[in-house]
Design a protein around this motif. Structure first.
Motif, PDB file in Angstrom:
ATOM      1  N   ALA A 108     -18.770 -53.455  36.499  1.00  0.00           N
ATOM      2  CA  ALA A 108     -17.459 -52.880  36.200  1.00  0.00           C
ATOM      3  C   ALA A 108     -17.154 -51.795  37.229  1.00  0.00           C
ATOM      4  O   ALA A 108     -18.031 -51.019  37.618  1.00  0.00           O
ATOM      5  N   PRO A 109     -15.924 -51.717  37.696  1.00  0.00           N
ATOM      6  CA  PRO A 109     -15.587 -50.693  38.681  1.00  0.00           C
ATOM      7  C   PRO A 109     -15.652 -49.307  38.031  1.00  0.00           C
ATOM      8  O   PRO A 109     -15.419 -49.144  36.838  1.00  0.00           O
ATOM      9  N   ALA A 110     -15.984 -48.329  38.850  1.00  0.00           N
ATOM     10  CA  ALA A 110     -16.085 -46.961  38.351  1.00  0.00           C
ATOM     11  C   ALA A 110     -14.703 -46.453  37.973  1.00  0.00           C
ATOM     12  O   ALA A 110     -13.701 -46.810  38.592  1.00  0.00           O
ATOM     13  N   ALA A 111     -14.649 -45.640  36.922  1.00  0.00           N
ATOM     14  CA  ALA A 111     -13.374 -45.085  36.476  1.00  0.00           C
ATOM     15  C   ALA A 111     -12.874 -44.100  37.525  1.00  0.00           C
ATOM     16  O   ALA A 111     -13.657 -43.348  38.115  1.00  0.00           O
ATOM     17  N   PRO A 112     -11.581 -44.096  37.793  1.00  0.00           N
ATOM     18  CA  PRO A 112     -11.055 -43.158  38.791  1.00  0.00           C
ATOM     19  C   PRO A 112     -11.189 -41.720  38.291  1.00  0.00           C
ATOM     20  O   PRO A 112     -11.088 -41.432  37.103  1.00  0.00           O
ATOM     21  N   ALA A 113     -11.424 -40.826  39.234  1.00  0.00           N
ATOM     22  CA  ALA A 113     -11.578 -39.411  38.882  1.00  0.00           C
ATOM     23  C   ALA A 113     -10.232 -38.847  38.476  1.00  0.00           C
ATOM     24  O   ALA A 113      -9.210 -39.108  39.106  1.00  0.00           O
ATOM     25  N   LEU A 114     -10.230 -38.061  37.385  1.00  0.00           N
ATOM     26  CA  LEU A 114      -8.980 -37.451  36.914  1.00  0.00           C
ATOM     27  C   LEU A 114      -8.756 -36.130  37.635  1.00  0.00           C
ATOM     28  O   LEU A 114      -9.712 -35.404  37.941  1.00  0.00           O
ATOM     29  N   PRO A 115      -7.506 -35.770  37.886  1.00  0.00           N
ATOM     30  CA  PRO A 115      -7.244 -34.478  38.530  1.00  0.00           C
ATOM     31  C   PRO A 115      -7.605 -33.344  37.554  1.00  0.00           C
ATOM     32  O   PRO A 115      -7.560 -33.523  36.339  1.00  0.00           O
ATOM     33  N   PRO A 116      -7.946 -32.165  38.076  1.00  0.00           N
ATOM     34  CA  PRO A 116      -8.284 -31.051  37.178  1.00  0.00           C
ATOM     35  C   PRO A 116      -7.083 -30.643  36.330  1.00  0.00           C
ATOM     36  O   PRO A 116      -5.943 -30.771  36.764  1.00  0.00           O
ATOM     37  N   ALA A 117      -7.365 -30.187  35.120  1.00  0.00           N
ATOM     38  CA  ALA A 117      -6.297 -29.756  34.226  1.00  0.00           C
ATOM     39  C   ALA A 117      -5.636 -28.504  34.769  1.00  0.00           C
ATOM     40  O   ALA A 117      -6.288 -27.653  35.373  1.00  0.00           O
ATOM     41  N   PRO A 118      -4.335 -28.375  34.611  1.00  0.00           N
ATOM     42  CA  PRO A 118      -3.645 -27.182  35.134  1.00  0.00           C
ATOM     43  C   PRO A 118      -4.081 -25.942  34.349  1.00  0.00           C
ATOM     44  O   PRO A 118      -4.359 -25.985  33.154  1.00  0.00           O
ATOM     45  N   ALA A 119      -4.154 -24.846  35.059  1.00  0.00           N
ATOM     46  CA  ALA A 119      -4.548 -23.583  34.430  1.00  0.00           C
ATOM     47  C   ALA A 119      -3.419 -23.067  33.576  1.00  0.00           C
ATOM     48  O   ALA A 119      -2.258 -23.057  33.993  1.00  0.00           O
TER      49      ALA A 119
END
Length: 123
Positions: A108-119
């Protein structure tokens, strides 16, 4: 032997297409099946009978050749379908990637990295 049968199959298919197109349909077809251009050689009814018989014979030969080619190709160990081939390397893909072995399940392909949550400022 298979190459000879394939070439013969091609010619039978082309002849079958030609004979079907020559036949007079309800709307007149190509109009070649009438006796107008044939002089006194055959009547319209004789031409229709000849074309009908030729279509039947060519269809029978076509089916026999298709079955013979299928049976001859059954035990050759050759690739049986285009869908059986392993997938080709994708251009622009990772270098050094090798296609998966036949019969193995792809990872299975690796899950894409999510952007960091906004401060969120806290007051």
């Amino acid at each position: 032997m298979i190459t000879v049968l394939l070439v013969l199959h091609f010619f039978v298919a082309a002849a079958l297409i030609g004979v079907v197109l020559l036949q007079r349909s309800e709307g007149g077809g190509l109009g070649i099946g009438s006796s107008q251009g044939m002089g006194n050689f055959m009547s319209g009814r004789g031409t229709a009978n000849l074309l009908t018989r030729a279509t039947g014979v060519l269809a029978a030969v076509f089916m026999a050749l298709a079955l013979a080619l299928g049976l001859m190709n059954q035990g050759t160990g050759r690739q049986r379908s285009l869908f059986d081939a392993p997938p080709a390397a994708v251009p622009g893909g990772p270098s050094g990637a090798t296609p998966a072995a036949p019969g193995s399940t792809p990872a299975a392909p690796a899950a894409p990295a999510l952007p960091p949550a906004p401060a969120v400022p806290t007051n």
